[in-house]
Design a protein around this motif. Structure first.
Motif, mmCIF file in Angstrom:
data_model
loop_
_atom_site.group_PDB
_atom_site.id
_atom_site.type_symbol
_atom_site.label_atom_id
_atom_site.label_comp_id
_atom_site.label_asym_id
_atom_site.label_seq_id
_atom_site.Cartn_x
_atom_site.Cartn_y
_atom_site.Cartn_z
ATOM 1 N N MET A 185 0.331 -1.035 0.085
ATOM 2 C CA MET A 185 -0.021 -0.299 0.296
ATOM 3 C C MET A 185 0.905 0.955 -0.127
ATOM 4 N N ALA A 186 1.932 1.314 0.966
ATOM 5 C CA ALA A 186 2.888 2.629 1.030
ATOM 6 C C ALA A 186 3.928 2.704 -0.627
ATOM 7 N N ASP A 187 3.777 1.351 -0.925
ATOM 8 C CA ASP A 187 4.728 2.027 -2.448
ATOM 9 C C ASP A 187 3.541 2.380 -3.875
ATOM 10 N N LYS A 188 2.034 2.265 -3.577
ATOM 11 C CA LYS A 188 1.140 2.323 -4.045
ATOM 12 C C LYS A 188 1.331 3.934 -4.268
ATOM 13 N N ILE A 189 0.811 4.455 -3.093
ATOM 14 C CA ILE A 189 0.968 5.800 -2.628
ATOM 15 C C ILE A 189 2.069 6.589 -3.121
ATOM 16 N N LYS A 190 3.139 6.044 -2.813
ATOM 17 C CA LYS A 190 4.588 6.414 -3.503
ATOM 18 C C LYS A 190 4.490 7.121 -4.662
ATOM 19 N N LEU A 191 3.887 5.391 -6.034
ATOM 20 C CA LEU A 191 3.939 6.140 -7.840
ATOM 21 C C LEU A 191 2.981 7.445 -7.342
ATOM 22 N N LEU A 192 1.668 7.394 -6.621
ATOM 23 C CA LEU A 192 1.087 8.580 -6.517
ATOM 24 C C LEU A 192 1.582 9.601 -6.645
ATOM 25 N N VAL A 193 2.289 9.707 -5.434
ATOM 26 C CA VAL A 193 2.731 11.250 -5.550
ATOM 27 C C VAL A 193 4.027 10.873 -6.390
ATOM 28 N N ALA A 194 5.016 10.011 -6.468
ATOM 29 C CA ALA A 194 5.728 10.758 -7.708
ATOM 30 C C ALA A 194 5.118 11.353 -9.003
ATOM 31 N N PHE A 195 3.879 10.267 -9.493
ATOM 32 C CA PHE A 195 3.265 11.265 -10.353
ATOM 33 C C PHE A 195 2.434 11.796 -10.070
ATOM 34 N N MET A 196 2.185 12.413 -9.117
ATOM 35 C CA MET A 196 1.616 13.971 -8.418
ATOM 36 C C MET A 196 2.571 15.078 -8.996
ATOM 37 N N SER A 202 11.514 23.808 -14.231
ATOM 38 C CA SER A 202 10.087 23.621 -13.119
ATOM 39 C C SER A 202 9.539 21.601 -13.195
ATOM 40 N N VAL A 203 9.531 21.699 -14.834
ATOM 41 C CA VAL A 203 9.219 20.228 -15.327
ATOM 42 C C VAL A 203 10.112 19.185 -14.714
ATOM 43 N N LEU A 204 11.692 19.973 -15.233
ATOM 44 C CA LEU A 204 12.830 19.187 -14.810
ATOM 45 C C LEU A 204 13.214 18.335 -12.514
ATOM 46 N N LEU A 205 12.558 19.812 -12.741
ATOM 47 C CA LEU A 205 12.708 19.381 -10.819
ATOM 48 C C LEU A 205 11.450 18.578 -10.517
ATOM 49 N N GLY A 206 10.498 18.708 -11.441
ATOM 50 C CA GLY A 206 9.528 17.610 -11.414
ATOM 51 C C GLY A 206 9.458 16.484 -11.150
ATOM 52 N N VAL A 207 10.935 16.344 -12.409
ATOM 53 C CA VAL A 207 11.130 14.996 -13.003
ATOM 54 C C VAL A 207 11.592 13.901 -11.857
ATOM 55 N N MET A 208 12.581 15.329 -11.473
ATOM 56 C CA MET A 208 14.063 14.591 -10.784
ATOM 57 C C MET A 208 12.875 14.179 -9.217
ATOM 58 N N LEU A 209 12.534 14.908 -8.753
ATOM 59 C CA LEU A 209 12.063 14.543 -7.443
ATOM 60 C C LEU A 209 10.448 13.310 -7.603
ATOM 61 N N ALA A 210 9.889 13.435 -8.559
ATOM 62 C CA ALA A 210 9.245 11.799 -9.083
ATOM 63 C C ALA A 210 10.391 10.629 -9.109
ATOM 64 N N ALA A 211 11.553 10.926 -9.673
ATOM 65 C CA ALA A 211 12.239 10.109 -9.899
ATOM 66 C C ALA A 211 13.164 9.544 -8.257
ATOM 67 N N GLY A 212 12.858 10.377 -7.618
ATOM 68 C CA GLY A 212 13.780 10.709 -6.434
ATOM 69 C C GLY A 212 12.522 9.330 -5.719
ATOM 70 N N VAL A 213 11.818 9.821 -5.343
ATOM 71 C CA VAL A 213 10.654 8.684 -4.759
ATOM 72 C C VAL A 213 9.937 7.667 -5.320
ATOM 73 N N PHE A 214 10.211 7.525 -6.445
ATOM 74 C CA PHE A 214 9.663 6.260 -7.720
ATOM 75 C C PHE A 214 11.318 5.308 -6.916
ATOM 76 N N TRP A 215 12.088 5.525 -7.011
ATOM 77 C CA TRP A 215 13.520 5.239 -6.023
ATOM 78 C C TRP A 215 12.919 3.970 -5.202
ATOM 79 N N THR A 216 11.943 5.260 -4.454
ATOM 80 C CA THR A 216 12.376 4.554 -3.030
ATOM 81 C C THR A 216 11.025 3.401 -2.747
ATOM 82 N N THR A 217 10.443 3.057 -4.208
ATOM 83 C CA THR A 217 9.559 1.729 -4.104
ATOM 84 C C THR A 217 10.332 0.282 -4.927
ATOM 85 N N ALA A 218 9.709 -0.486 -4.527
ATOM 86 C CA ALA A 218 10.601 -1.622 -4.593
ATOM 87 C C ALA A 218 10.223 -1.772 -5.995
ATOM 88 N N SER A 219 9.022 -1.225 -6.744
ATOM 89 C CA SER A 219 9.227 -1.665 -8.445
ATOM 90 C C SER A 219 10.568 -0.819 -8.553
#
Length: 115
Positions: free
Chosen positions: A1-12, A35-52
């Motif tokens: 469940m935590a991974d799904k929330i992290k993926l949602l945060v990354a998408f957001m 602004s786009v690069l910052l959003g993508v880099m932060l999303a990649a950082g959050v995505f990196w913490t998920t299992a997938s």
């Protein structure tokens, strides 16, 4: 469940970066792109913490390591291979032209149209 929330945060975060691009319409182009690069880099950082994400980044690093082990052809080998492919294409084109022309002649003779 935590991974799904992290993926949602990354998408957001990516969506926020894109929204920032359009919200900063009157600003400098570099700020809009940042602004786009910052959003993508932060999303990649959050995505990196998920299992997938960990699985994906592990696959990516393995792919880079595998690409380093590949023995790439030399310039001479590349030119020779390209020449063989081009020569084969020309020979096949001539062969198919000859077959087409001969079939056209045969069909024209069978139909009584001689040229």
């Amino acid at each position: 469940m935590a991974d799904k929330i992290k993926l949602l945060v990354a998408f957001m975060l990516v969506a926020a970066g894109v929204a920032g691009f359009y919200a900063l319409q009157n600003s400098a182009e570099v700020l809009r792109v940042l602004s786009v690069l910052l959003g993508v880099m932060l999303a990649a950082g959050v995505f990196w913490t998920t299992a997938s994400g960990k699985l994906f980044f592990s696959f990516a690093s393995d792919s880079v390591a595998e690409a380093k082990r590949v023995v790439w052809p030399s310039r001479k080998e590349t030119i020779q291979t390209t020449a063989v492919v081009v020569l084969f294409a020309v020979v096949m084109a001539l062969f198919l032209w000859a077959v087409d022309a001969s079939l056209m002649v045969i069909v024209n003779k069978l139909m009584g149209r001689s040229e």
